[in-house]
Write a protein that holds these residues in place. Structure first.
Motif, PDB file in Angstrom:
ATOM      1  N   GLY A 149     -18.410 -17.407  -5.631  1.00 11.55           N
ATOM      2  CA  GLY A 149     -19.206 -16.897  -6.787  1.00 11.55           C
ATOM      3  C   GLY A 149     -19.151 -16.037  -7.320  1.00 11.55           C
ATOM      4  O   GLY A 149     -18.840 -15.836  -7.994  1.00 11.55           O
ATOM      5  N   ALA A 150     -20.480 -15.767  -7.953  1.00 12.26           N
ATOM      6  CA  ALA A 150     -20.759 -14.972  -9.163  1.00 12.26           C
ATOM      7  C   ALA A 150     -20.504 -13.992  -8.805  1.00 12.26           C
ATOM      8  O   ALA A 150     -19.953 -12.661 -10.177  1.00 12.26           O
ATOM      9  N   ASN A 151     -20.360 -13.067  -7.621  1.00 12.72           N
ATOM     10  CA  ASN A 151     -19.528 -11.426  -7.342  1.00 12.72           C
ATOM     11  C   ASN A 151     -18.469 -11.619  -6.665  1.00 12.72           C
ATOM     12  O   ASN A 151     -17.592 -10.509  -6.663  1.00 12.72           O
ATOM     13  N   ALA A 152     -17.598 -12.760  -6.997  1.00 14.80           N
ATOM     14  CA  ALA A 152     -16.399 -12.506  -6.214  1.00 14.80           C
ATOM     15  C   ALA A 152     -15.385 -12.018  -7.499  1.00 14.80           C
ATOM     16  O   ALA A 152     -15.506 -12.449  -8.609  1.00 14.80           O
ATOM     17  N   MET A 153     -14.653 -11.437  -7.113  1.00 16.34           N
ATOM     18  CA  MET A 153     -13.515 -10.430  -7.606  1.00 16.34           C
ATOM     19  C   MET A 153     -12.031 -11.216  -8.140  1.00 16.34           C
ATOM     20  O   MET A 153     -11.579 -10.504  -6.791  1.00 16.34           O
ATOM     21  N   LEU A 154     -11.861 -11.668  -8.785  1.00 17.05           N
ATOM     22  CA  LEU A 154     -10.103 -12.309  -9.140  1.00 17.05           C
ATOM     23  C   LEU A 154      -9.489 -10.571  -9.356  1.00 17.05           C
ATOM     24  O   LEU A 154      -9.982 -10.020 -10.543  1.00 17.05           O
ATOM     25  N   VAL A 155      -8.592 -10.172  -8.496  1.00 20.55           N
ATOM     26  CA  VAL A 155      -7.763  -9.654  -8.706  1.00 20.55           C
ATOM     27  C   VAL A 155      -6.178  -9.661  -9.096  1.00 20.55           C
ATOM     28  O   VAL A 155      -5.330 -10.141  -8.292  1.00 20.55           O
ATOM     29  N   PHE A 156      -5.631 -10.036 -10.289  1.00 24.42           N
ATOM     30  CA  PHE A 156      -4.481 -10.371  -9.864  1.00 24.42           C
ATOM     31  C   PHE A 156      -4.029  -8.998 -10.710  1.00 24.42           C
ATOM     32  O   PHE A 156      -4.058  -8.063 -11.690  1.00 24.42           O
ATOM     33  N   THR A 157      -2.630  -9.313 -10.445  1.00 30.30           N
ATOM     34  CA  THR A 157      -1.295  -7.772  -9.805  1.00 30.30           C
ATOM     35  C   THR A 157       0.238  -9.081 -10.855  1.00 30.30           C
ATOM     36  O   THR A 157       0.139  -9.830 -10.148  1.00 30.30           O
ATOM     37  N   ARG A 158       0.016  -8.530 -12.213  1.00 34.02           N
ATOM     38  CA  ARG A 158       1.705  -9.186 -12.864  1.00 34.02           C
ATOM     39  C   ARG A 158       2.694  -8.621 -13.019  1.00 34.02           C
ATOM     40  O   ARG A 158       2.584  -7.217 -13.591  1.00 34.02           O
ATOM     41  N   PHE A 159       3.700  -9.436 -12.806  1.00 30.20           N
ATOM     42  CA  PHE A 159       4.998  -8.460 -12.449  1.00 30.20           C
ATOM     43  C   PHE A 159       5.886  -9.539 -13.002  1.00 30.20           C
ATOM     44  O   PHE A 159       5.676 -10.988 -13.769  1.00 30.20           O
ATOM     45  N   ALA A 160       6.602  -8.885 -14.683  1.00 24.71           N
ATOM     46  CA  ALA A 160       7.765  -9.238 -14.987  1.00 24.71           C
ATOM     47  C   ALA A 160       9.058  -9.613 -13.943  1.00 24.71           C
ATOM     48  O   ALA A 160       9.282  -8.738 -12.806  1.00 24.71           O
ATOM     49  N   ALA A 161       8.715 -10.508 -13.764  1.00 25.71           N
ATOM     50  CA  ALA A 161      10.151 -11.026 -13.250  1.00 25.71           C
ATOM     51  C   ALA A 161      11.473 -11.505 -13.180  1.00 25.71           C
ATOM     52  O   ALA A 161      11.690 -12.035 -14.885  1.00 25.71           O
ATOM     53  N   ASP A 162      12.645 -10.855 -12.450  1.00 27.54           N
ATOM     54  CA  ASP A 162      14.174 -11.391 -13.438  1.00 27.54           C
ATOM     55  C   ASP A 162      15.017 -12.340 -12.279  1.00 27.54           C
ATOM     56  O   ASP A 162      15.395 -11.627 -11.184  1.00 27.54           O
ATOM     57  N   ILE A 163      14.610 -13.672 -12.402  1.00 26.02           N
ATOM     58  CA  ILE A 163      15.424 -14.189 -11.520  1.00 26.02           C
ATOM     59  C   ILE A 163      16.512 -14.893 -12.918  1.00 26.02           C
ATOM     60  O   ILE A 163      16.713 -16.210 -12.314  1.00 26.02           O
ATOM     61  N   ALA A 164      17.525 -14.881 -13.844  1.00 28.99           N
ATOM     62  CA  ALA A 164      17.964 -15.427 -13.920  1.00 28.99           C
ATOM     63  C   ALA A 164      19.222 -15.291 -13.510  1.00 28.99           C
ATOM     64  O   ALA A 164      19.670 -14.209 -13.649  1.00 28.99           O
ATOM     65  N   TYR A 165      19.852 -15.712 -14.141  1.00 25.99           N
ATOM     66  CA  TYR A 165      21.467 -15.561 -13.858  1.00 25.99           C
ATOM     67  C   TYR A 165      22.293 -14.800 -14.871  1.00 25.99           C
ATOM     68  O   TYR A 165      21.725 -14.788 -15.552  1.00 25.99           O
ATOM     69  N   PRO A 166      22.904 -13.753 -13.941  1.00 21.67           N
ATOM     70  CA  PRO A 166      23.215 -13.265 -12.929  1.00 21.67           C
ATOM     71  C   PRO A 166      21.896 -13.129 -11.661  1.00 21.67           C
ATOM     72  O   PRO A 166      22.810 -12.657 -10.406  1.00 21.67           O
ATOM     73  N   ASN A 167      21.247 -12.890 -12.131  1.00 17.49           N
ATOM     74  CA  ASN A 167      20.128 -11.869 -10.979  1.00 17.49           C
ATOM     75  C   ASN A 167      19.495 -13.326 -10.271  1.00 17.49           C
ATOM     76  O   ASN A 167      17.866 -12.568 -10.137  1.00 17.49           O
ATOM     77  N   ASP A 168      20.292 -14.592  -9.635  1.00 19.58           N
ATOM     78  CA  ASP A 168      19.435 -14.834  -9.522  1.00 19.58           C
ATOM     79  C   ASP A 168      19.820 -15.638  -7.797  1.00 19.58           C
ATOM     80  O   ASP A 168      19.383 -16.865  -6.876  1.00 19.58           O
ATOM     81  N   THR A 169      20.372 -14.198  -7.238  1.00 18.72           N
ATOM     82  CA  THR A 169      20.882 -14.361  -5.900  1.00 18.72           C
ATOM     83  C   THR A 169      20.629 -13.187  -4.948  1.00 18.72           C
ATOM     84  O   THR A 169      21.042 -12.283  -5.673  1.00 18.72           O
ATOM     85  N   TYR A 170      19.757 -13.752  -3.936  1.00 15.59           N
ATOM     86  CA  TYR A 170      18.772 -12.615  -3.010  1.00 15.59           C
ATOM     87  C   TYR A 170      18.758 -13.093  -1.544  1.00 15.59           C
ATOM     88  O   TYR A 170      18.509 -14.770  -1.211  1.00 15.59           O
ATOM     89  N   ASP A 171      19.247 -11.814  -0.819  1.00 21.45           N
ATOM     90  CA  ASP A 171      19.124 -12.072   0.887  1.00 21.45           C
ATOM     91  C   ASP A 171      17.394 -10.936   1.554  1.00 21.45           C
ATOM     92  O   ASP A 171      18.005 -10.071   0.468  1.00 21.45           O
TER      93      ASP A 171
END
Length: 349
Positions: A149-171
């Motif tokens: 609809g014309a009044n729908a608001m898209l809320v974009f939250t933008r993040f820089a992501a660090d998942i490159a080796y060696p920062n690619d393992t998380y629990d």
């Protein structure tokens, strides 16, 4: 989904990177499930969180490297007001939770009817691996029941992501979640979007990193930086699925030929096993002729034939990279810095 960049015949955009860095890589569109629209409006204000009808995914691994996680990137949501009354400007606050080991918030942007604006945000809480940003919606929210609809608001939250080796393992991944806060909201049960738990599957991760030592060659009034020695390391823990190979781009206006002067694998000579040749596009292809196990290290040294009196405008791509498979979307492939960009040639009048 974040992917490791692969070079094409035209090469990468020029960047000099010798170690893993935080980045936001190209994404792959995925379907996003969204709540069903309400059949009718209610009295007062009824803020409602719905999907963006778009999305992307990120891939990372468990710390024991046995499991691969596929997570929805926290791009944002659609904000609707399904009540009968308009929500006044500045009366609505949004909080967005995220995993602070992976994401760094960079921007919040609102889009309504094709008109966009950036809004400020604050980090309001940090609880272990979970952080939350908060921001105020500066516009009024008229009644709207459709995400299109014309009044729908898209809320974009933008993040820089660090998942490159060696920062690619998380629990213990903290799944993203958005919460709408308004004192006048008549129904608070539909004010939360998320959290989206990542999918998981067995994994056999592997990867290749590349670093280079350089030297400068002179050709007439020009000088050009070249990779004199390249070091390729297999990050493992599994072997490369196919024989390691790669490509080198040079400035053909200054360099007439490139050859390998020596090659070693874990210190042992393998020069005779390496296939290195110029291809039809004027760049050079090399193949090591074998897979690389986790922890293996290959060192390649190169010789260059300089064109006497050569000329160039300095725009040629100068780069060397390595890969270990023809399947660029292999989900076992760890995101590594597997290329090295060299600056363009410099010439004096």
């Amino acid at each position: 989904m974040h992917h490791e960049h692969e070079a094409s015949n035209s090469g990468f955009s020029r960047r000099t990177i010798v170690k893993a860095a935080a980045w936001s890589a190209p994404v792959v569109a995925v379907a996003v499930a969204t709540p069903a629209a309400a059949a009718s409006t209610v009295q007062g204000i009824d803020l409602f969180a719905d999907g963006l009808q778009m999305g992307s995914e990120l891939i990372f691994f468990s710390t024991d490297l046995a499991t691969r996680y596929i997570a929805s990137e926290p791009m944002g949501f659609t904000l609707l007001n399904k009540g009968a009354d308009t929500a006044p400007a500045g009366s609505v606050t949004v909080q967005a939770r995220y995993d602070n080991r992976i994401y760094t918030p960079t921007e919040v942007e609102l889009s309504v009817g094709g008109s966009t604006e950036a809004v400020g945000f604050d980090i309001v809480s940090v609880d272990g691996n979970a952080s939350t940003i908060s921001f105020v919606i500066p516009r009024e929210m008229p009644t709207e029941t459709s995400v299109f609809g014309a009044n729908a608001m898209l809320v974009f939250t933008r993040f820089a992501a660090d998942i490159a080796y060696p920062n690619d393992t998380y629990d213990g991944y903290v799944a993203p979640q958005w919460t709408i806060i308004s004192a006048d909201d008549s129904d608070m049960t539909n004010n939360v979007y998320g959290p989206w738990t990542p999918a998981s599957e067995p994994a056999e991760p592997w990867g290749l990193t590349l670093t280079a030592e350089t030297s400068t060659l002179s050709a007439g009034s020009c000088s050009v930086e070249v990779a004199s020695t390249v070091t390729i390391e297999s990050t493992g823990p599994n072997p490369t699925p196919t024989a390691a190979n790669g490509r080198m781009y040079v400035d053909a206006g200054l360099i007439s030929n490139v050859s390998i002067s020596s090659a070693t694998l874990n210190g042992a000579d393998i020069t005779s096993d390496v296939d290195f040749a110029r291809n039809e596009f004027g760049s050079y292809d090399y193949a090591l002729g074998q897979t690389l196990a986790g922890g293996d290290t290959v060192v390649l040294s190169f010789d260059y034939d300089v064109i006497s009196g050569g000329t160039t405008d300095g725009s040629a791509t100068n780069q060397v990279f390595v890969t270990g498979t023809d399947a660029s979307n292999d989900r076992n492939k760890r995101q590594t810095v597997s290329y090295y960009d060299l600056p363009g040639a410099v010439c004096t009048p």
